[in-house]
Motif scaffolding. Structure first.
Motif, PDB file in Angstrom:
ATOM      1  N   ASP A  69      35.764  26.802  21.853  1.00  0.00           N
ATOM      2  CA  ASP A  69      34.530  27.492  21.471  1.00  0.00           C
ATOM      3  C   ASP A  69      34.098  28.492  22.533  1.00  0.00           C
ATOM      4  OD1 ASP A  69      34.457  26.106  19.123  1.00  0.00           O
ATOM      5  OD2 ASP A  69      32.940  24.659  19.766  1.00  0.00           O
ATOM      6  N   ARG A  70      34.336  28.157  23.811  1.00  0.00           N
ATOM      7  CA  ARG A  70      33.950  29.071  24.892  1.00  0.00           C
ATOM      8  C   ARG A  70      34.832  30.315  24.871  1.00  0.00           C
ATOM      9  NH1 ARG A  70      30.262  26.436  24.392  1.00  0.00           N
ATOM     10  NH2 ARG A  70      29.228  25.039  25.864  1.00  0.00           N
ATOM     11  N   GLU A  91      33.984  32.774  21.890  1.00  0.00           N
ATOM     12  CA  GLU A  91      32.784  33.583  22.100  1.00  0.00           C
ATOM     13  C   GLU A  91      33.090  34.912  22.776  1.00  0.00           C
ATOM     14  OE1 GLU A  91      30.306  31.057  24.403  1.00  0.00           O
ATOM     15  OE2 GLU A  91      29.715  29.775  22.714  1.00  0.00           O
TER      16      GLU A  91
END
Length: 256
Positions: free
Chosen positions: A43-44, A47
């Motif tokens: 998820d990081r 982004e």
């Protein structure tokens, strides 16, 4: 293979871009490289990617990889300079099966999204931004190795960004090659370039033992901290490598 043989048969063309003279493809004749790879939550990474077609390669169901690499380019077609690459191995327009794509990247190379690419000279900065949209800015970079410890330190002004340390044994002869595809963004288009890397010798830690990364209070350091980097899975030191870098070879409109 000698340094000269690595470049044999490759025709170069003189170019001028924004007042800077150079050659394409660009040859990097004498380089020291320090690199490490860290597990990073998917998820990081997502982004920071520019388009849904650019997908992080997956080490596990929930993690990808962040690559941190320091280069000391002592002899190149655009003069000597140093550089730090922070990026993420990716697939472009393809699925990313767990493990398989990343193993292939670690052994042979592949596409990598270039998130940060600070350099030490205006020529390297201007050419990189203008030709391929590389995210370059001027910084102070140290790349060295003493008594089995390779160190890359990155600062901007008085602000520390990161210090990477890779403990290594004596490099061994490998005569290996890697094939990277830098993915960048210029304007409203994604771009893909090509890098052929030659490694006459290197020291590698597959399990990431002896690798440490210290992150400073610079805004980019804080962004690196927000990535929530996990354990190191690879460390590498190559004292004498060389590269052939192309201009962009392919492009796609973002969001289509």
């Amino acid at each position: 293979m000698t340094a000269t043989e690595f470049f044999d048969g490759i025709t170069q063309f003189e170019t001028t871009f924004e007042g800077h003279k150079g050659k394409t493809p660009t040859f990097y004749y004498d380089t020291t490289q320090i690199a490490a790879a860290f597990l990073t939550p998917l998820d990081r990474i997502r982004e920071l990617l520019p388009d849904e077609r650019v997908r992080p390669l997956r080490a596990t169901r929930k993690s990808g990889i962040t690559i941190v690499t320091g280069y000391d380019y002592r002899d190149t077609d655009i003069g000597p300079y140093r550089e730090v690459l922070i990026g993420f191995p990716v697939a472009v327009g393809e699925r990313s099966p767990i493990g398989a794509g990343l193993r292939r990247f670690m052994m042979r190379g592949g596409p990598i999204w270039i998130w940060q690419l600070p350099v030490t000279t205006e020529t390297a900065r201007d050419l990189g931004i203008g030709i391929a949209g590389y995210p370059k800015f001027l910084a102070e970079i140290e790349v060295r190795s003493d008594d089995g410890m390779a160190v890359c330190r990155l600062r901007e002004g008085d602000s520390e960004i990161l210090t990477l340390r890779v403990k290594h044994r004596s490099p061994r002869k490998v005569d290996g090659r890697m094939y990277y595809e830098p993915i960048t963004m210029r304007g409203t288009r994604l771009l893909r370039s090509s890098v052929v890397a030659g490694y006459p010798q290197q020291a590698r830690s597959v399990a990431g033992r002896g690798v440490t990364l210290a992150v400073g209070e610079h805004p980019i350091g804080k962004q690196i901290r927000d990535l929530e980097l996990g354990r190191a899975v690879m460390g590498m030191y190559a004292p004498d490598c060389r590269f052939i870098l192309s201009t962009p070879l392919e492009g796609w409109p973002i969001g289509e």
